[in-house]
Design a protein around this motif. Structure first.
Motif: not given
Length: 225
Positions: A114-141
């Motif tokens: 229902n239109g929820e937004k992803f806001d990417y906070q941080k990206e970490m990569a080492q070798g062939n692996l990566a980790f992406v941190q994000s937050q989802v803003q729900a419609n109720d805030g």
């Protein structure tokens, strides 16, 4: 509550419904590429007014997500060390069945977007692996933590795990796979995953990641009789 958040996050991640407000780095760009493809399919006028995602539209969505989600990697890591004892054919069969199970389990969450937004906070990569941190803003805030694990293969980054509010898809299935393999065999695990897929398709079991294998669903059905 956490499992509900994971189901929602996994659904939109597996099917590409990620509306990024910001991104940085190749791993996150991979997610955005999938987003653009999937959103274009969802916004295709020919599907306007449809009550559910099915038929041609579903096939197109599945084709799009398979370009950026590594189901083979997720399957191998969910099985863990016993994966090395699987024959190549058993690995292929479980990966294919598990992919179908994931699609059937999370597709209902896809329709609830229902239109929820992803806001990417941080990206970490080492070798062939990566980790992406994000937050989802729900419609109720409310802000919900949703993170992604990625692996690089043949020069391409692919998602292989989604973590919603600390709960990992990989870990949910790993515990259930381990339980089956403790007393069973690779073939019995493959059989149970296939049975679970068939039961969901036939409406005999709910599309719920709380019960991957049929035992829990059958026990629940028996208790209601």
């Amino acid at each position: 509550m956490k499992r509900t958040i994971l189901s929602f996050a996994a659904g939109i991640a597996l099917f590409g419904l990620l509306t990024a407000t910001a991104w940085a780095g190749v791993p996150t760009d991979t997610v955005k590429e999938g987003v653009d493809k999937v959103i274009s399919i969802l916004q295709d006028p020919k599907y306007k007014g449809a009550k559910a995602i099915s038929g041609e539209q579903l096939d197109r969505l599945r084709a799009a997500i398979r370009q950026f989600f590594d189901f083979d990697e997720l399957t191998a890591r969910a099985v863990g060390r016993p994966w090395l004892k699987f024959t190549p054919q058993q690995q292929k069969d479980l990966s294919a069945s598990f992919q179908e199970l994931l699609e059937k389990t999370y597709i209902s969450k896809f329709e609830g977007y229902n239109g929820e937004k992803f806001d990417y906070q941080k990206e970490m990569a080492q070798g062939n692996l990566a980790f992406v941190q994000s937050q989802v803003q729900a419609n109720d805030g409310k802000l919900l933590a949703v993170n992604f694990r990625l692996i690089q293969k043949d020069g391409h980054w692919l998602i292989y795990d989604v973590i919603g509010e600390g709960i990992s898809i990989m870990e949910i299935y790993r515990s259930q796979f381990a339980q089956e393999l403790q007393n069973g065999t690779p073939d019995s695990l493959i059989g149970k995953v296939r049975d679970r897929v068939a039961d969901i398709a036939a409406g005999r079991a709910p599309a719920d990641d709380k019960a991957v294998l049929n035992d829990a669903a059958k026990q629940s059905a028996t208790a209601k009789q």
